[in-house]
Design a protein around this motif. Structure first.
Motif, PDB file in Angstrom:
ATOM      1  N   ILE A  80      -7.405   2.921   5.202  1.00  0.00           N
ATOM      2  CA  ILE A  80      -7.899   3.603   4.074  1.00  0.00           C
ATOM      3  C   ILE A  80      -7.196   3.585   2.963  1.00  0.00           C
ATOM      4  O   ILE A  80      -7.753   3.203   1.614  1.00  0.00           O
ATOM      5  CB  ILE A  80      -7.971   5.106   4.586  1.00  0.00           C
ATOM      6  CG1 ILE A  80      -8.751   5.329   5.686  1.00  0.00           C
ATOM      7  CG2 ILE A  80      -8.698   5.891   3.425  1.00  0.00           C
ATOM      8  CD1 ILE A  80     -10.390   4.774   5.596  1.00  0.00           C
ATOM      9  N   ALA A  81      -5.874   3.434   2.865  1.00  0.00           N
ATOM     10  CA  ALA A  81      -4.852   3.498   1.861  1.00  0.00           C
ATOM     11  C   ALA A  81      -4.688   2.017   0.976  1.00  0.00           C
ATOM     12  O   ALA A  81      -4.756   1.966  -0.051  1.00  0.00           O
ATOM     13  CB  ALA A  81      -3.381   3.808   2.137  1.00  0.00           C
ATOM     14  N   SER A  82      -5.133   1.210   2.150  1.00  0.00           N
ATOM     15  CA  SER A  82      -5.205  -0.345   1.440  1.00  0.00           C
ATOM     16  C   SER A  82      -6.592  -0.864   1.113  1.00  0.00           C
ATOM     17  O   SER A  82      -6.788  -1.645   0.869  1.00  0.00           O
ATOM     18  CB  SER A  82      -4.681  -1.311   2.908  1.00  0.00           C
ATOM     19  OG  SER A  82      -3.493  -0.858   2.973  1.00  0.00           O
ATOM     20  N   HIS A  83      -7.769  -0.026   1.338  1.00  0.00           N
ATOM     21  CA  HIS A  83      -8.985  -0.070   0.774  1.00  0.00           C
ATOM     22  C   HIS A  83      -9.608  -1.175   1.955  1.00  0.00           C
ATOM     23  O   HIS A  83     -10.162  -2.302   1.230  1.00  0.00           O
ATOM     24  CB  HIS A  83      -8.989  -0.539  -0.500  1.00  0.00           C
ATOM     25  CG  HIS A  83      -8.569   0.486  -1.390  1.00  0.00           C
ATOM     26  ND1 HIS A  83      -9.022   1.551  -1.456  1.00  0.00           N
ATOM     27  CD2 HIS A  83      -7.462   0.540  -2.320  1.00  0.00           C
ATOM     28  CE1 HIS A  83      -8.482   2.479  -2.415  1.00  0.00           C
ATOM     29  NE2 HIS A  83      -7.558   1.685  -2.913  1.00  0.00           N
ATOM     30  N   VAL A  84      -9.105  -1.124   3.225  1.00  0.00           N
ATOM     31  CA  VAL A  84      -9.576  -2.301   4.191  1.00  0.00           C
ATOM     32  C   VAL A  84     -10.513  -1.660   5.022  1.00  0.00           C
ATOM     33  O   VAL A  84     -10.165  -0.479   5.564  1.00  0.00           O
ATOM     34  CB  VAL A  84      -8.206  -2.724   4.781  1.00  0.00           C
ATOM     35  CG1 VAL A  84      -8.448  -3.694   6.070  1.00  0.00           C
ATOM     36  CG2 VAL A  84      -7.337  -3.587   3.765  1.00  0.00           C
ATOM     37  N   PRO A  85     -11.452  -2.222   5.549  1.00  0.00           N
ATOM     38  CA  PRO A  85     -12.331  -1.549   6.548  1.00  0.00           C
ATOM     39  C   PRO A  85     -11.511  -1.353   7.873  1.00  0.00           C
ATOM     40  O   PRO A  85     -10.797  -2.196   8.478  1.00  0.00           O
ATOM     41  CB  PRO A  85     -13.373  -2.468   6.920  1.00  0.00           C
ATOM     42  CG  PRO A  85     -13.548  -3.413   5.945  1.00  0.00           C
ATOM     43  CD  PRO A  85     -12.274  -3.460   5.202  1.00  0.00           C
ATOM     44  N   HIS A 100       0.890  -1.256   0.054  1.00  0.00           N
ATOM     45  CA  HIS A 100      -0.023   0.046   0.098  1.00  0.00           C
ATOM     46  C   HIS A 100       0.992   1.122  -0.111  1.00  0.00           C
ATOM     47  O   HIS A 100       1.958   1.064   0.366  1.00  0.00           O
ATOM     48  CB  HIS A 100      -1.143  -0.053   1.330  1.00  0.00           C
ATOM     49  CG  HIS A 100      -0.204   0.081   2.535  1.00  0.00           C
ATOM     50  ND1 HIS A 100       0.396   1.322   2.903  1.00  0.00           N
ATOM     51  CD2 HIS A 100       0.067  -0.755   3.356  1.00  0.00           C
ATOM     52  CE1 HIS A 100       0.729   0.935   4.131  1.00  0.00           C
ATOM     53  NE2 HIS A 100       0.754  -0.378   4.407  1.00  0.00           N
TER      54      HIS A 100
END
Length: 163
Positions: free
Chosen positions: A33-38, A22
């Protein structure tokens, strides 16, 4: 690059995991957020030290804040946040500021926030600022089955004095 201590710990327990990159960010919430993870599935690791200079790692969701009150009450000890020099000394094979989730990989006592025990997938620091490890709940449980669990976090808007 995954910290050698973390990688050895994962391999020692025979756990399958995925690693993905990421954009470099500081802070577990920003990494989520940068990793598109909750953020509720990203583990924030907080290193604490007590009055006898004994360390404790507490794993909480990235969207929550540590409650020192609850940690102290659970442990019957008095903790404070570890400073940067203590963090660097303990996590010697990690990028500064990247606190990995598995305290046992560094012979550090570890507590798990109950909120992490109900997520199907969990994500955690790999020991650097650009990689995240993904584990299933079953894999996470295998690695942390001997760690005490409890309610050690609160939502940020409840009490701003929490970490």
């Amino acid at each position: 690059m995954i910290a050698q201590s973390v990688q050895s710990f994962l391999h020692q327990h025979g756990v399958q995991y995925d690693v993905f990159k990421h954009p470099a960010r500081s802070g577990s919430y920003s990494k989520a957020i940068a990793s598109h993870v909750p953020p509720s599935q990203m583990i924030k690791s907080v290193l604490l030290v007590d009055l006898q200079n004994q360390f404790l790692l507490v794993m909480i969701p990235a969207d929550r804040m540590l409650s020192l009150y609850h940690v102290n009450k659970h442990s019957h000890r008095q903790f404070r946040l570890a400073d940067e020099s203590e963090i660097s000394r303990i996590f010697f094979d990690c990028t500064p500021g990247a606190i990995p989730a598995f305290g046992h990989a560094y012979q550090i006592e570890t507590l798990i926030d109950e909120q992490l025990c109900h997520k199907p997938q969990l994500y955690l620091e790999a020991g650097d600022q650009q990689q995240v490890i993904q584990l299933s709940q079953q894999q996470f449980h295998t690695l942390t089955r001997n760690c005490p669990r409890g309610m050690f976090s609160v939502f940020p808007d409840i009490c701003p004095q929490f970490v």
